[in-house]
Design an enzyme around this catalytic site. Structure first.
Site, PDB file in Angstrom:
ATOM      1  N   ALA A  18       0.865  -1.186   0.000  1.00 56.16           N
ATOM      2  CA  ALA A  18       0.000   0.000   0.000  1.00 56.16           C
ATOM      3  C   ALA A  18       0.896   1.228   0.000  1.00 56.16           C
ATOM      4  CB  ALA A  18      -0.891   0.001   1.230  1.00 56.16           C
TER       5      ALA A  18
ATOM      6  N   GLY B 296       0.735  -5.168   0.891  1.00 58.88           N
ATOM      7  CA  GLY B 296      -0.482  -5.233   0.080  1.00 58.88           C
ATOM      8  C   GLY B 296      -0.242  -5.874  -1.278  1.00 58.88           C
TER       9      GLY B 296
ATOM     10  N   GLU C 257      -0.487  -9.478  -0.659  1.00 61.32           N
ATOM     11  CA  GLU C 257      -1.906  -9.761  -0.394  1.00 61.32           C
ATOM     12  C   GLU C 257      -2.728  -9.716  -1.683  1.00 61.32           C
ATOM     13  OE1 GLU C 257      -1.912  -6.674   2.622  1.00 61.32           O
ATOM     14  OE2 GLU C 257      -2.571  -8.137   4.116  1.00 61.32           O
TER      15      GLU C 257
ATOM     16  N   GLU D 234       5.022  -5.310   6.934  1.00 57.44           N
ATOM     17  CA  GLU D 234       4.305  -4.253   7.661  1.00 57.44           C
ATOM     18  C   GLU D 234       4.866  -4.032   9.068  1.00 57.44           C
ATOM     19  OE1 GLU D 234       2.894  -6.675   5.883  1.00 57.44           O
ATOM     20  OE2 GLU D 234       1.268  -5.855   4.675  1.00 57.44           O
TER      21      GLU D 234
HETATM   22  N1  DAK Z   1       4.634   3.225  -0.549  1.00 55.96           N
HETATM   23  C1  DAK Z   1       5.040   4.418  -1.047  1.00 55.96           C
HETATM   24  N2  DAK Z   1       6.195   4.566  -1.728  1.00 55.96           N
HETATM   25  C2  DAK Z   1       6.980   3.491  -1.883  1.00 55.96           C
HETATM   26  C3  DAK Z   1       6.617   2.217  -1.387  1.00 55.96           C
HETATM   27  C4  DAK Z   1       5.359   2.103  -0.691  1.00 55.96           C
HETATM   28  N3  DAK Z   1       4.920   0.941  -0.212  1.00 55.96           N
HETATM   29  N4  DAK Z   1       7.591   1.341  -1.707  1.00 55.96           N
HETATM   30  C5  DAK Z   1       8.526   2.040  -2.386  1.00 55.96           C
HETATM   31  N5  DAK Z   1       8.159   3.330  -2.503  1.00 55.96           N
HETATM   32  C6  DAK Z   1       8.866   4.409  -3.166  1.00 55.96           C
HETATM   33  C7  DAK Z   1      10.073   4.854  -2.362  1.00 55.96           C
HETATM   34  O1  DAK Z   1       9.700   5.766  -1.345  1.00 55.96           O
HETATM   35  C8  DAK Z   1      10.933   5.481  -3.451  1.00 55.96           C
HETATM   36  O2  DAK Z   1      10.403   6.761  -3.744  1.00 55.96           O
HETATM   37  P1  DAK Z   1      11.429   8.014  -3.930  1.00 55.96           P
HETATM   38  O3  DAK Z   1      12.267   8.051  -2.704  1.00 55.96           O
HETATM   39  O4  DAK Z   1      12.197   7.639  -5.173  1.00 55.96           O
HETATM   40  O5  DAK Z   1      10.497   9.167  -4.113  1.00 55.96           O
HETATM   41  C9  DAK Z   1      10.636   4.612  -4.671  1.00 55.96           C
HETATM   42  O6  DAK Z   1       9.406   3.951  -4.396  1.00 55.96           O
HETATM   43  C10 DAK Z   1      11.695   3.524  -4.890  1.00 55.96           C
HETATM   44  O7  DAK Z   1      11.842   2.823  -3.666  1.00 55.96           O
HETATM   45  P2  DAK Z   1      13.279   2.618  -2.948  1.00 55.96           P
HETATM   46  O8  DAK Z   1      14.185   3.713  -3.285  1.00 55.96           O
HETATM   47  O9  DAK Z   1      12.989   2.334  -1.523  1.00 55.96           O
HETATM   48  O10 DAK Z   1      13.761   1.288  -3.725  1.00 55.96           O
HETATM   49  P3  DAK Z   1      14.739   0.164  -3.205  1.00 55.96           P
HETATM   50  O11 DAK Z   1      14.998  -0.691  -4.396  1.00 55.96           O
HETATM   51  O12 DAK Z   1      15.907   0.747  -2.459  1.00 55.96           O
HETATM   52  O13 DAK Z   1      13.901  -0.669  -2.127  1.00 55.96           O
HETATM   53  C11 DAK Z   1      11.929  -1.826  -1.302  1.00 55.96           C
HETATM   54  C12 DAK Z   1      12.799  -1.390  -2.528  1.00 55.96           C
HETATM   55  C13 DAK Z   1      10.681  -2.491  -1.838  1.00 55.96           C
HETATM   56  C14 DAK Z   1      12.735  -2.810  -0.453  1.00 55.96           C
HETATM   57  C15 DAK Z   1      11.592  -0.548  -0.460  1.00 55.96           C
HETATM   58  O14 DAK Z   1      11.074   0.456  -1.332  1.00 55.96           O
HETATM   59  C16 DAK Z   1      10.595  -0.828   0.615  1.00 55.96           C
HETATM   60  O15 DAK Z   1      10.937  -1.340   1.667  1.00 55.96           O
HETATM   61  N6  DAK Z   1       9.330  -0.429   0.367  1.00 55.96           N
HETATM   62  C17 DAK Z   1       8.293  -0.532   1.351  1.00 55.96           C
HETATM   63  C18 DAK Z   1       7.818  -1.940   1.441  1.00 55.96           C
HETATM   64  C19 DAK Z   1       6.723  -2.062   2.496  1.00 55.96           C
HETATM   65  O16 DAK Z   1       6.957  -1.793   3.680  1.00 55.96           O
HETATM   66  N7  DAK Z   1       5.529  -2.503   2.077  1.00 55.96           N
HETATM   67  C20 DAK Z   1       4.414  -2.668   2.965  1.00 55.96           C
HETATM   68  C21 DAK Z   1       3.638  -1.367   3.050  1.00 55.96           C
HETATM   69  S1  DAK Z   1       2.253  -1.502   4.179  1.00 55.96           S
HETATM   70  C22 DAK Z   1      -5.324  -1.477   3.394  1.00 55.96           C
HETATM   71  C23 DAK Z   1      -4.953  -2.368   2.424  1.00 55.96           C
HETATM   72  C24 DAK Z   1      -3.631  -2.819   2.359  1.00 55.96           C
HETATM   73  C25 DAK Z   1      -2.717  -2.359   3.261  1.00 55.96           C
HETATM   74  C26 DAK Z   1      -3.075  -1.463   4.215  1.00 55.96           C
HETATM   75  C27 DAK Z   1      -4.385  -1.014   4.288  1.00 55.96           C
HETATM   76  N8  DAK Z   1      -6.650  -0.935   3.476  1.00 55.96           N
HETATM   77  C28 DAK Z   1      -7.605  -1.344   2.488  1.00 55.96           C
HETATM   78  C29 DAK Z   1      -7.006   0.017   4.467  1.00 55.96           C
HETATM   79  C30 DAK Z   1      -1.334  -2.785   3.107  1.00 55.96           C
HETATM   80  C31 DAK Z   1      -0.315  -2.208   3.812  1.00 55.96           C
HETATM   81  C32 DAK Z   1       1.049  -2.292   3.268  1.00 55.96           C
HETATM   82  O17 DAK Z   1       1.319  -2.825   2.229  1.00 55.96           O
END
Ligand code: DAK
Length: 259
Positions: free
Chosen positions: A67, A110, A113, A133
């Site tokens: 997400a 997400g 998921e 998460e």
């Molecule tokens: N959200 C927003 N931006 C993201 C992102 C995300 N999940 N993942 C990556 N980006 C953005 C980064 O901020 C970066 O943007 P800039 O800095 O260039 O502006 C760009 O994408 C490239 O990412 P990185 O520079 O971080 O790239 P790397 O190759 O170094 O790393 C990575 C890739 C995938 C390991 C890293 O980006 C990362 O850890 N990303 C976050 C992964 C994460 O934590 N995912 C879970 C998020 S929580 C719901 C439904 C579903 C959900 C919640 C509620 N409802 C219906 C209410 C689900 C929740 C989640 O998924």
């Protein structure tokens, strides 16, 4: 016929409806707008009599990295509940036609998921699946605690959800999360291949077979999802959620206090 929205592209390839997530600059992070477009495109293919199977894909680097954390970071329990974003995700559960996920690169949070909401998962060798998460102070909110546990079992699901560590495509295959792992050059073609095979069958039998298989997961899945949602909402009252998401955006390690 190709339709391009702001965050997705959809095209019809004969009996296959192909939907591509298209926000590469943020690794296909699932913003609310993207989810609205995505679900609308899937539903359109579900209604289209010519289409027999839907394929959902991203790009080589990312299926979806979860997400949109930026969008979510300012939410509190009440605001996120009132937005009722789960209603959009629930619509995927009601799609009658089979959905094949063609996954390469990141399928995290997400994104994982979303892949698990599909019926068959074809992965490229570079795919990685995870529920990270916990690293940003929350828990899976779109079915991860329920669907992942049902597929890979309690202990592996606990490890993935509590450590946030992703697994490789090969591990996902060994655990039964993924149907097939293929070289990155052909992952979409491999998804088309299985879609074409299913498209040859009776659409009615396919529809009723999908419905029946999903029944095996139902019942307490609904209760599980409600439970998971309550806990997910609750975390948006915590300082750890604010800190975890802020730290991600500021590109620094999070410092959690348990409050
Ligand atoms: N959200 C927003 N931006 C993201 C992102 C995300 N999940 N993942 C990556 N980006 C953005 C980064 O901020 C970066 O943007 P800039 O800095 O260039 O502006 C760009 O994408 C490239 O990412 P990185 O520079 O971080 O790239 P790397 O190759 O170094 O790393 C990575 C890739 C995938 C390991 C890293 O980006 C990362 O850890 N990303 C976050 C992964 C994460 O934590 N995912 C879970 C998020 S929580 C719901 C439904 C579903 C959900 C919640 C509620 N409802 C219906 C209410 C689900 C929740 C989640 O998924």
């Amino acid at each position: 016929m190709t339709l391009t929205n702001k965050n997705i592209r959809s095209e019809k390839e004969g009996q296959i409806g192909l939907v591509r997530l298209n926000r590469p600059q943020v690794l296909n992070a699932l913003s609310c707008e993207l989810m609205d477009e995505l679900v609308a495109a899937i539903e359109e293919f579900d209604r289209d009599d010519e289409v027999r199977v839907i394929i959902l894909t991203g790009n080589e680097k990312a299926f979806a990295a979860g997400a949109d954390i930026k969008e979510m970071s300012g939410e509190g329990t009440v605001s996120i509940m009132l937005k009722d974003r789960f209603a959009t995700w629930d619509r995927i559960r009601n799609v009658k036609k089979p959905i094949v996920a063609a996954v390469s690169g990141y399928a995290l949070g997400g994104g994982c998921e979303l892949a698990m909401s599909c019926d068959i998962i074809i992965a490229s060798e570079s795919a990685q699946f995870g529920q990270p998460e916990i690293n940003i102070g929350v828990i899976p909110g779109a079915g991860g605690t329920q669907r992942l546990t049902r597929v890979v079992g309690k202990h592996k699901a606990m490890e993935m959800i509590l450590t946030g560590r992703p697994i490789t495509a090969r591990e996902a295959h060994e655990l039964g999360l993924v149907n097939k792992v293929v070289p990155v050059e052909i992952y979409l073609e491999a998804a088309r291949e299985v879609a074409r095979e299913i498209a040859k069958k009776s659409p009615l039998a396919v529809r009723l077979a999908k419905e029946a298989v999903l029944k095996a997961f139902d019942g307490s899945l609904t209760e599980g999802l409600v439970f998971e949602r309550k806990n997910f909402y609750m975390l948006f009252s915590s300082e750890d959620q604010k800190e975890g998401m802020r730290a991600f955006l500021e590109k620094r390690p999070a410092s959690f206090t348990g409050r």
